[in-house]
Design a protein around this motif. Structure first.
Motif, PDB file in Angstrom:
ATOM      1  N   VAL A 104       0.864  -1.187   0.000  1.00 54.22           N
ATOM      2  CA  VAL A 104       0.000   0.000   0.000  1.00 54.22           C
ATOM      3  C   VAL A 104       0.900   1.235   0.000  1.00 54.22           C
ATOM      4  N   PHE A 105       0.756   2.061  -1.035  1.00 54.25           N
ATOM      5  CA  PHE A 105       1.561   3.285  -1.130  1.00 54.25           C
ATOM      6  C   PHE A 105       0.750   4.532  -0.810  1.00 54.25           C
ATOM      7  N   GLY A 106      -0.474   4.327  -0.383  1.00 58.04           N
ATOM      8  CA  GLY A 106      -1.329   5.440  -0.006  1.00 58.04           C
ATOM      9  C   GLY A 106      -2.735   4.916   0.160  1.00 58.04           C
ATOM     10  N   GLU A 107      -3.437   5.456   1.154  1.00 57.51           N
ATOM     11  CA  GLU A 107      -4.821   5.020   1.370  1.00 57.51           C
ATOM     12  C   GLU A 107      -5.536   6.084   2.190  1.00 57.51           C
ATOM     13  N   THR A 108      -6.849   5.957   2.251  1.00 56.39           N
ATOM     14  CA  THR A 108      -7.586   6.944   3.034  1.00 56.39           C
ATOM     15  C   THR A 108      -7.484   6.595   4.518  1.00 56.39           C
ATOM     16  N   LEU A 109      -7.411   7.630   5.327  1.00 59.12           N
ATOM     17  CA  LEU A 109      -7.364   7.429   6.780  1.00 59.12           C
ATOM     18  C   LEU A 109      -8.772   7.403   7.351  1.00 59.12           C
ATOM     19  N   ASP A 110      -9.742   7.850   6.568  1.00 62.95           N
ATOM     20  CA  ASP A 110     -11.124   7.827   7.058  1.00 62.95           C
ATOM     21  C   ASP A 110     -12.080   7.327   5.976  1.00 62.95           C
TER      22      ASP A 110
ATOM     23  N   VAL B 145     -13.050   8.046  -1.138  1.00 58.01           N
ATOM     24  CA  VAL B 145     -13.387   9.230  -1.942  1.00 58.01           C
ATOM     25  C   VAL B 145     -14.789   9.125  -2.568  1.00 58.01           C
ATOM     26  N   GLY B 146     -15.182   7.935  -3.011  1.00 56.21           N
ATOM     27  CA  GLY B 146     -16.512   7.768  -3.615  1.00 56.21           C
ATOM     28  C   GLY B 146     -17.611   8.039  -2.594  1.00 56.21           C
ATOM     29  N   ASN B 147     -17.372   7.618  -1.369  1.00 61.97           N
ATOM     30  CA  ASN B 147     -18.336   7.859  -0.299  1.00 61.97           C
ATOM     31  C   ASN B 147     -18.454   9.355  -0.019  1.00 61.97           C
ATOM     32  N   CYS B 148     -17.336  10.063  -0.064  1.00 62.34           N
ATOM     33  CA  CYS B 148     -17.326  11.517   0.127  1.00 62.34           C
ATOM     34  C   CYS B 148     -18.214  12.191  -0.926  1.00 62.34           C
ATOM     35  N   LEU B 149     -18.050  11.809  -2.181  1.00 65.72           N
ATOM     36  CA  LEU B 149     -18.873  12.381  -3.259  1.00 65.72           C
ATOM     37  C   LEU B 149     -20.336  12.010  -3.071  1.00 65.72           C
ATOM     38  N   ASP B 150     -20.588  10.760  -2.690  1.00 63.14           N
ATOM     39  CA  ASP B 150     -21.972  10.276  -2.552  1.00 63.14           C
ATOM     40  C   ASP B 150     -22.724  10.987  -1.429  1.00 63.14           C
ATOM     41  N   VAL B 151     -22.056  11.142  -0.278  1.00 62.88           N
ATOM     42  CA  VAL B 151     -22.726  11.791   0.862  1.00 62.88           C
ATOM     43  C   VAL B 151     -23.022  13.247   0.512  1.00 62.88           C
ATOM     44  N   PHE B 152     -22.056  13.906  -0.119  1.00 58.15           N
ATOM     45  CA  PHE B 152     -22.276  15.295  -0.506  1.00 58.15           C
ATOM     46  C   PHE B 152     -23.468  15.391  -1.472  1.00 58.15           C
ATOM     47  N   ALA B 153     -23.475  14.518  -2.466  1.00 61.57           N
ATOM     48  CA  ALA B 153     -24.540  14.554  -3.479  1.00 61.57           C
ATOM     49  C   ALA B 153     -25.914  14.317  -2.849  1.00 61.57           C
ATOM     50  N   ARG B 154     -25.966  13.367  -1.932  1.00 62.96           N
ATOM     51  CA  ARG B 154     -27.251  13.051  -1.288  1.00 62.96           C
ATOM     52  C   ARG B 154     -27.743  14.229  -0.472  1.00 62.96           C
TER      53      ARG B 154
ATOM     54  N   TYR C 217      -7.568  20.673   1.972  1.00 64.79           N
ATOM     55  CA  TYR C 217      -6.803  19.697   1.196  1.00 64.79           C
ATOM     56  C   TYR C 217      -5.937  18.945   2.207  1.00 64.79           C
ATOM     57  N   VAL C 218      -6.251  17.661   2.449  1.00 58.82           N
ATOM     58  CA  VAL C 218      -5.553  16.959   3.531  1.00 58.82           C
ATOM     59  C   VAL C 218      -4.823  15.703   3.027  1.00 58.82           C
ATOM     60  N   VAL C 219      -3.506  15.844   2.879  1.00 58.03           N
ATOM     61  CA  VAL C 219      -2.645  14.705   2.573  1.00 58.03           C
ATOM     62  C   VAL C 219      -1.637  14.618   3.709  1.00 58.03           C
ATOM     63  N   LYS C 220      -1.581  13.436   4.351  1.00 55.84           N
ATOM     64  CA  LYS C 220      -0.632  13.262   5.467  1.00 55.84           C
ATOM     65  C   LYS C 220       0.358  12.195   5.072  1.00 55.84           C
TER      66      LYS C 220
ATOM     67  N   PHE D 271     -10.540  12.455   3.728  1.00 51.90           N
ATOM     68  CA  PHE D 271     -11.629  13.124   3.013  1.00 51.90           C
ATOM     69  C   PHE D 271     -12.743  13.608   3.936  1.00 51.90           C
ATOM     70  N   SER D 272     -12.666  13.274   5.223  1.00 56.46           N
ATOM     71  CA  SER D 272     -13.815  13.606   6.070  1.00 56.46           C
ATOM     72  C   SER D 272     -13.889  15.106   6.365  1.00 56.46           C
ATOM     73  N   GLY D 273     -12.727  15.756   6.542  1.00 53.65           N
ATOM     74  CA  GLY D 273     -12.728  17.203   6.764  1.00 53.65           C
ATOM     75  C   GLY D 273     -13.214  17.937   5.522  1.00 53.65           C
ATOM     76  N   LEU D 274     -12.816  17.432   4.384  1.00 51.43           N
ATOM     77  CA  LEU D 274     -13.243  18.011   3.101  1.00 51.43           C
ATOM     78  C   LEU D 274     -14.767  17.913   2.960  1.00 51.43           C
ATOM     79  N   LEU D 275     -15.297  16.740   3.288  1.00 52.62           N
ATOM     80  CA  LEU D 275     -16.744  16.535   3.208  1.00 52.62           C
ATOM     81  C   LEU D 275     -17.478  17.464   4.174  1.00 52.62           C
ATOM     82  N   THR D 276     -17.010  17.512   5.412  1.00 55.36           N
ATOM     83  CA  THR D 276     -17.675  18.367   6.410  1.00 55.36           C
ATOM     84  C   THR D 276     -17.690  19.822   5.959  1.00 55.36           C
ATOM     85  N   ALA D 277     -16.547  20.293   5.443  1.00 55.54           N
ATOM     86  CA  ALA D 277     -16.464  21.686   4.998  1.00 55.54           C
ATOM     87  C   ALA D 277     -17.385  21.926   3.801  1.00 55.54           C
ATOM     88  N   ALA D 278     -17.406  20.992   2.877  1.00 57.06           N
ATOM     89  CA  ALA D 278     -18.253  21.154   1.685  1.00 57.06           C
ATOM     90  C   ALA D 278     -19.731  21.182   2.094  1.00 57.06           C
TER      91      ALA D 278
END
Ligand code: ATP
Ligand code: FE2
Length: 342
Positions: free
Chosen positions: A155-161, A164-173, A204-207, A213-220
């Motif tokens: 694994v060279f990168g993954e979400t901590l929360d 990304v698809g879930n982030c888009l889906d929750v926002f859209a709903r 924009y959160v890359v650690k 993506f959760s902070g991004l979703l909350t802010a959006a």
């Protein structure tokens, strides 16, 4: 009729990690003989593991029948039964595993438990004719940058929360968008984003190599509820920020691993903006870029069947007593002996 060819094997693969129940039949020369998918869609586009699992058990018989019919084979010609063992939603995984165990026991066929994320990569390598890609797998349930190194898919990168698809889906709903057949929530966000003019500031959160993506979703969502912005601008900005994060991590992984191929897969791979950002990343690193065709980028039984065949041919069998589902099975924990032997 003889569907099998001399020396060739046939595997039937069952996929049921999330909303889709699917059965695919694949031959060991790489021919996809059938790939039948029946999707559970809740009216609100939300995630309901128990209802999805009930759907899977209701349609399992029909989907299995159709997959065999389309492939033109009977169970007697199937050599191996593969199933998606994880990661995924427990109740959904258990339904697929139960069907697989029943088939394997009744017809006396070997059973192979397959890692769902490995299967996404392997079907991509097959159909896009890639040797050794770095893969970005983005869907409603996964966000993963992975490549083969030292005997495993690392694994060279993954979400901590959230994925990304879930982030888009929750926002859209929350924005009142409703999915329809062939119109997933992410695609509705993409459509609206095309009408975006203003880039609204969002976190924009890359650690390190990981993403959040959760902070991004909350802010959006906060900006959405404020009513101060056009929905088109919010969709546009959400996409720009989320996909730039993905592109950054993918680019660093490409530089680090020095892979010469970049593969994009999962439901979010349908997004044109994400595709073009990653095409650019690949170009800058002199890597070949490929996107898995939609029917094989979404969850499907054919990818499980194909990976089951690779595993079986390299000596991996899952005894029924070890075929419990593994909802948190990480890609870097899955044995992939076929990669080391070419
Ligand atoms: P898993 O995580 O197990 O792979 P899933 O059910 O989320 O499962 P997919 O069907 O591969 O898997 O992906 C669905 C996701 O893809 C949803 O989040 C959906 O909104 C998103 N999606 C589909 N089309 C687009 C698009 N054009 N742009 C952005 N996202 C999209
Ligand atoms: Fe998937």
């Amino acid at each position: 009729m003889l569907a099998g060819r001399a020396g060739e094997m046939i595997c039937l693969g069952i996929e049921s990690t999330a909303d889709d129940f699917s059965v695919g039949v694949v031959r060991s020369d790489g021919t996809i003989m059938s790939n039948v998918v029946d999707a559970f869609s809740s009216p609100d586009g939300g995630i309901h593991p128990r209802e999805a699992a009930r759907h899977h058990s209701e349609v399992a018989g029909l989907v299995l029948r159709r997959a065999l019919d389309v492939a033109g084979v009977g169970m007697d010609e199937v050599d191996v039964i593969a199933f998606s063992q994880g990661p995924g939603m427990g109740p959904c995984l258990r339904t697929g595993a139960t069907v697989a165990r029943a088939l394997a026991s009744y017809f006396r066929k070997p059973l192979v438990g397959v890692n769902h994320c490995v299967a996404h990569v392997e079907i991509g390598r097959l159909v896009c004719e890639l040797e050794d890609p770095l893969t970005l797998y983005v869907s409603g349930g996964n966000t993963l940058v992975t490549a083969y190194e030292g005997g495993r898919y690392r694994v060279f990168g993954e979400t901590l929360d959230i994925p990304v698809g879930n982030c888009l889906d929750v926002f859209a709903r929350e924005a009142g968008l409703r999915p329809g057949p062939g119109r997933p929530l992410g695609a509705l966000v993409e459509e609206l984003a095309r009408g975006g003019r203003e880039l609204v500031p969002l976190p924009y959160v890359v650690k390190g190599m990981d993403l959040s993506f959760s902070g991004l979703l909350t802010a959006a969502l906060r900006l959405l509820r404020s009513g101060r912005y056009r929905l088109e601008d919010l969709c546009f900005s959400l996409q720009e920020v989320a996909f730039s994060m993905l592109a950054e991590v993918t680019e660093r992984a490409l530089a680090h691993t020095e892979k010469e191929e970049l593969l994009l897969t999962g439901g979010v791979a349908a997004n044109g903006r994400l595709r073009s950002m990653l095409a650019q990343v690949a170009e800058e690193h002199g890597a070949r870029f490929a996107v898995v065709p939609k029917e094989l980028a979404l969850d499907n039984g054919a990818m499980i069947a194909w990976t089951g065949l690779l595993a079986y041919r390299h000596g991996l069998i899952t005894p029924v007593e070890e075929s419990y589902v593994r909802p948190r099975w990480r890609i870097d924990e899955a044995p992939v002996p076929w990669r080391s032997s070419g």
